[in-house]
Design an enzyme around this catalytic site. Structure first.
Site, mmCIF file in Angstrom:
data_model
loop_
_atom_site.group_PDB
_atom_site.id
_atom_site.type_symbol
_atom_site.label_atom_id
_atom_site.label_comp_id
_atom_site.label_asym_id
_atom_site.label_seq_id
_atom_site.Cartn_x
_atom_site.Cartn_y
_atom_site.Cartn_z
ATOM 1 N N HIS A 61 0.841 -1.201 0.000
ATOM 2 C CA HIS A 61 0.000 0.000 0.000
ATOM 3 C C HIS A 61 0.873 1.247 0.000
ATOM 4 C CE1 HIS A 61 -3.889 2.018 1.725
ATOM 5 N NE2 HIS A 61 -3.167 2.896 1.057
ATOM 6 N N HIS A 63 1.533 5.211 -2.251
ATOM 7 C CA HIS A 63 1.057 6.177 -3.252
ATOM 8 C C HIS A 63 2.274 6.752 -3.957
ATOM 9 C CE1 HIS A 63 -3.099 6.145 -1.667
ATOM 10 N NE2 HIS A 63 -2.504 5.922 -0.508
ATOM 11 N N LEU A 64 2.414 6.431 -5.250
ATOM 12 C CA LEU A 64 3.565 6.923 -6.012
ATOM 13 C C LEU A 64 3.223 8.190 -6.792
ATOM 14 C CD1 LEU A 64 5.151 3.562 -7.255
ATOM 15 C CD2 LEU A 64 5.764 4.930 -5.252
ATOM 16 N N ARG A 65 1.918 8.540 -6.805
ATOM 17 C CA ARG A 65 1.445 9.857 -7.308
ATOM 18 C C ARG A 65 1.592 10.093 -8.794
ATOM 19 N NH1 ARG A 65 -1.490 10.396 -2.931
ATOM 20 N NH2 ARG A 65 -0.464 11.315 -1.122
ATOM 21 N N HIS A 233 -5.248 -0.160 6.074
ATOM 22 C CA HIS A 233 -4.921 0.684 7.239
ATOM 23 C C HIS A 233 -5.945 0.642 8.395
ATOM 24 C CE1 HIS A 233 -7.547 3.290 4.900
ATOM 25 N NE2 HIS A 233 -6.597 3.691 4.088
ATOM 26 N N ASP A 315 1.181 2.746 3.622
ATOM 27 C CA ASP A 315 0.304 3.851 3.187
ATOM 28 C C ASP A 315 1.148 5.114 2.961
ATOM 29 O OD1 ASP A 315 -1.854 5.304 2.347
ATOM 30 O OD2 ASP A 315 -2.846 5.403 4.297
ATOM 31 N N GLY A 334 -1.992 12.509 5.119
ATOM 32 C CA GLY A 334 -0.976 11.587 4.634
ATOM 33 C C GLY A 334 0.374 11.750 5.298
HETATM 34 O O1 DOR Z 1 -3.792 9.790 4.709
HETATM 35 C C1 DOR Z 1 -4.099 9.323 3.639
HETATM 36 N N1 DOR Z 1 -3.527 9.747 2.494
HETATM 37 N N2 DOR Z 1 -5.035 8.359 3.594
HETATM 38 C C2 DOR Z 1 -5.544 7.905 2.434
HETATM 39 O O2 DOR Z 1 -6.391 7.040 2.458
HETATM 40 C C3 DOR Z 1 -5.079 8.471 1.138
HETATM 41 C C4 DOR Z 1 -3.728 9.046 1.272
HETATM 42 C C5 DOR Z 1 -3.342 9.921 0.102
HETATM 43 O O3 DOR Z 1 -3.529 9.511 -1.055
HETATM 44 O O4 DOR Z 1 -2.802 11.005 0.336
#
Ligand code: DOR
Length: 438
Positions: A61, A63-65, A233, A315, A334
């Protein structure tokens, strides 16, 4: 043939109950031997005496954006952050712009990761078209294009009928649905856990019930459909109890917890307001789900130790400075987590609350089993002969201070800045190639 040997370290592979001082040899990108003196004749060697030699860590899990938010992170910087954190396989979430909801986008992402990635990237595709929660994406075509799971993460699949159908379709494809469990009607407008910190700062809270209600719903639908559900999470003690109950009844459900939900509490939001020039609050501790009360974190850590929570996932959610340098209510949710994950979780081991073997399991074969990644990549998350040559070498005694300015990630958003941690990734080998070395 050239061979790389990792010599004399404590080789720990929970998938095979292996815990022994040994050499490990990689050739042609694969593990070819593990044993005393196995690396004697290798052409290249890394001395690992006094160090831990682990299967390359797996993060299901992050996020590579990319595409769409390259100012926050790219596949290149995110996978370098992964390598520094000891991860050799990462699964990236589809809340990009455009969202990963077509086979063409998935193929583009996989090609891009092949070109610029420092480690392996496995894509998670959207459950719903455009992540809008209205109609299902073409799950079969997305699976064909390489999706390893489906999720609308960042948001829940709010419509229970859609979630039910998604579980049915995905189970026919043999893939899991990863659900971000949040009942929006309870959480909307909230910025932190509903508790004393929210009251003190005058912020609207997110009650634990927002997660518990959504977990209960997802569990009911998984039981009804027989679909494979993975809960993202998990953070609230009540949600952990529901998970425990469902597993005791034999439900095919798995769950992950993040290092920050295991090790931090909502007090982190208070920042260091007592210090001269300190902040009255720290938006870097704003995350969704929110950091919760001590009892919640303790319940998650206990459930991880017991195997009720299957694995750790970061995450990793990198954001730009301007997304965080603002009023608390406006700040993005995040935490940038890839580069601190292992060391933060090791604090549970140092405190005697989690066995080292169990932590390694929860960061290697645990996540692999949770998503069934070994179906796509036999041996991943293990050091078995024939497995991918992915190895993480850790100095368990080295102490270091978290300095976000030194992160490879573009996301400097961590509430751990300045914190002393013990245990450091000193070398990461991916497919037999050294991708990070201190
Ligand atoms: O804190 C978070 N950031 N929770 C999420 O479910 C998404 C993530 C994000 O993409 O920034």
């Amino acid at each position: 043939m050239t061979a790389l040997a990792v010599r004399g370290g404590r080789v720990l592979d929970p998938s095979r109950q292996l815990d022994a001082v040994a050499d490990l040899v990689i050739s042609d990108g694969r593990v070819v031997a593990v044993g005393p003196d196995a690396g004697r004749d290798a052409t290249e060697a890394v001395d690992a005496s006094g160090l831990l030699v682990l299967p390359g860590l797996v993060d299901i899990h992050c996020h590579l954006r990319e595409p769409g938010f390259e100012h926050k992170e790219t596949i290149e910087t995110g996978t370098l952050a992964a390598a520094r954190g000891g991860f050799t396989t990462v699964c990236c979430m589809p809340n990009t712009e455009p969202p990963l909801d077509t086979p063409a986008l998935l193929r583009w992402l996989r090609e891009r990761a092949e070109q610029v990635g420092h480690v392996r990237v496995l894509p998670i595709a959207c459950v719903s078209r455009g992540r809008q929660g209205r109609e299902l994406a073409d799950l079969a075509e997305l699976a064909e294009a390489g999706a390893v799971a489906f999720s609308d993460d960042g948001d829940p699949v709010a419509d229970p009928a859609l979630l039910r159908r998604a579980l049915e379709y995905a189970s026919a494809l043999g893939l899991p649905i990863i659900e971000h469990c949040e009942e929006k009607s309870l959480s909307d407008g909230g910025a932190v856990h509903e508790g004393w910190v929210a009251t003190r700062l005058g912020l609207r809270g997110i009650p634990a019930a927002a997660e518990e209600a959504a977990v209960a719903r997802a569990l009911a639908l998984a039981a009804e459909t027989g679909g494979r559900l993975h809960i993202a999470h998990i953070s609230a003690a009540g949600a952990v109890e529901l998970l425990r109950w469902a597993k005791a009844r034999g439900a095919a459900v798995t769950a992950e917890a993040t290092p920050h939900h295991l090790c931090l509490t909502h007090e982190a939001v208070l920042g260091n307001g007592e210090a001269p020039g300190g902040l009255a609050y720290d938006t870097n501790a704003k995350v969704n789900p929110p950091l919760r009360a001590r009892a919640d974190a303790a319940a998650c850590a206990l459930a991880l130790a017991e195997g009720v929570i299957d694995c750790v996932a970061t995450d990793h959610a990198p954001h730009a400075v301007e997304d965080k340098l603002c009023e608390f209510d406006l700040a993005a949710f995040g935490i940038s987590g890839l580069e601190t994950a292992l060391a933060l979780c090791l604090s549970l081991v140092h405190e005697g609350r989690l066995a080292l073997e169990r932590l390694v399991e929860a960061m290697t074969i645990g996540p692999v089993r949770a998503l069934g990644l070994d179906r796509h990549l036999p041996g991943v998350g293990t050091l078995a002969v024939g497995a991918p040559g992915d190895v993480t070498i850790v100095d368990p005694t080295q102490e270091w201070t978290v300095d976000p300015e030194r992160f490879a990630s573009k996301g400097k958003n961590t509430p751990l800045a300045g914190r002393r941690l013990r245990g450091k990734v000193v070398c990461t080998i991916y497919g037999g190639k050294t991708v990070w070395r201190e």
